[in-house]
Design a protein around this motif. Sequence first.
Motif, PDB file in Angstrom:
ATOM      1  N   ALA A  32     -23.808  10.274  -4.803  1.00  0.00           N
ATOM      2  CA  ALA A  32     -25.131  10.000  -5.364  1.00  0.00           C
ATOM      3  C   ALA A  32     -25.925   8.966  -4.560  1.00  0.00           C
ATOM      4  N   PRO A  33     -25.323   7.825  -4.141  1.00  0.00           N
ATOM      5  CA  PRO A  33     -26.116   6.867  -3.368  1.00  0.00           C
ATOM      6  C   PRO A  33     -26.587   7.442  -2.019  1.00  0.00           C
ATOM      7  N   VAL A  56     -32.427  21.550  -5.115  1.00  0.00           N
ATOM      8  CA  VAL A  56     -32.909  21.473  -6.498  1.00  0.00           C
ATOM      9  C   VAL A  56     -31.754  21.192  -7.450  1.00  0.00           C
ATOM     10  N   ILE A  57     -30.650  21.929  -7.319  1.00  0.00           N
ATOM     11  CA  ILE A  57     -29.562  21.742  -8.287  1.00  0.00           C
ATOM     12  C   ILE A  57     -28.821  20.428  -8.058  1.00  0.00           C
ATOM     13  N   ILE A  58     -28.693  20.007  -6.804  1.00  0.00           N
ATOM     14  CA  ILE A  58     -28.029  18.711  -6.551  1.00  0.00           C
ATOM     15  C   ILE A  58     -28.885  17.580  -7.085  1.00  0.00           C
ATOM     16  N   GLU A  78     -29.636  13.196 -10.569  1.00  0.00           N
ATOM     17  CA  GLU A  78     -30.662  12.428 -11.273  1.00  0.00           C
ATOM     18  C   GLU A  78     -30.678  12.655 -12.787  1.00  0.00           C
ATOM     19  N   GLU A  79     -30.393  13.869 -13.232  1.00  0.00           N
ATOM     20  CA  GLU A  79     -30.470  14.166 -14.664  1.00  0.00           C
ATOM     21  C   GLU A  79     -29.117  14.086 -15.364  1.00  0.00           C
ATOM     22  N   ARG A  80     -28.057  14.464 -14.659  1.00  0.00           N
ATOM     23  CA  ARG A  80     -26.752  14.548 -15.295  1.00  0.00           C
ATOM     24  C   ARG A  80     -25.811  13.418 -14.904  1.00  0.00           C
ATOM     25  N   GLY A  81     -26.199  12.584 -13.942  1.00  0.00           N
ATOM     26  CA  GLY A  81     -25.387  11.440 -13.571  1.00  0.00           C
ATOM     27  C   GLY A  81     -24.161  11.765 -12.732  1.00  0.00           C
ATOM     28  N   VAL A  82     -24.178  12.897 -12.061  1.00  0.00           N
ATOM     29  CA  VAL A  82     -23.051  13.257 -11.194  1.00  0.00           C
ATOM     30  C   VAL A  82     -23.025  12.310  -9.998  1.00  0.00           C
ATOM     31  N   GLN A 135     -17.657  13.586 -17.151  1.00  0.00           N
ATOM     32  CA  GLN A 135     -16.915  12.354 -17.400  1.00  0.00           C
ATOM     33  C   GLN A 135     -16.420  11.765 -16.082  1.00  0.00           C
ATOM     34  N   ALA A 136     -15.936  12.606 -15.185  1.00  0.00           N
ATOM     35  CA  ALA A 136     -15.472  12.139 -13.878  1.00  0.00           C
ATOM     36  C   ALA A 136     -16.628  11.962 -12.895  1.00  0.00           C
TER      37      ALA A 136
END
Length: 188
Positions: free
Chosen positions: A176-177, A116-118, A123-127, A90-91
């Motif tokens: 993310a950007p 890989v995890i980042i 990309e998949e979880r929107g973090v 959510q955050a």
Amino acid sequence: MFATPLGDDGAELGPLEPWQAPEFLAHMDRGREFVGRYIALPDRVTDLASSRAYLQSYAEHAASDTGRILGIRTDGLLVGGVLFRTMDLQAGTAEAGCWLEPSAVGRGLVTRASRVIIDWAVEERGVHRVEWLASSENRASIAVARRLGMTRDGVLRESYVHRGRRLDTEVWSVLAPEWRAARGRTER
């Protein structure tokens, strides 16, 4: 099963689940003092019951979407791991971490696994923000943060007690950007 190759050297990243507690404990026993220099993981995983409980706690984190743990294997042998100690979707934040036994040091395994995890988190979880916390004395972990393109946000002075000593914590992060730009990707 369900492993992701980390290159062409036989290294792969895969799930760590409660049924793998004996393997996880054996791994901790091989690297206990080395791993425990800066993190409490080997102090928490001391026998089969605590090994199973630790992995079970991450199975529960995965089920509630609040964390993940994955093992790094070379030629089938568990030699380390990466995790999201916390995830708040959510955050849009997550805290990544790692450990490695001495036999696997210097091969870029943690950096490759962390990418890989980042990538998955962004990309998949929107973090939006991935944090990396490390003792100021843990030069290897700080070097990984740098290789991942993270920015040093600051130092939390004497912020935690580890094995009777107060240690400073460096906080590193990537947004993310920034992650996408470094990977040659655009916003989704």
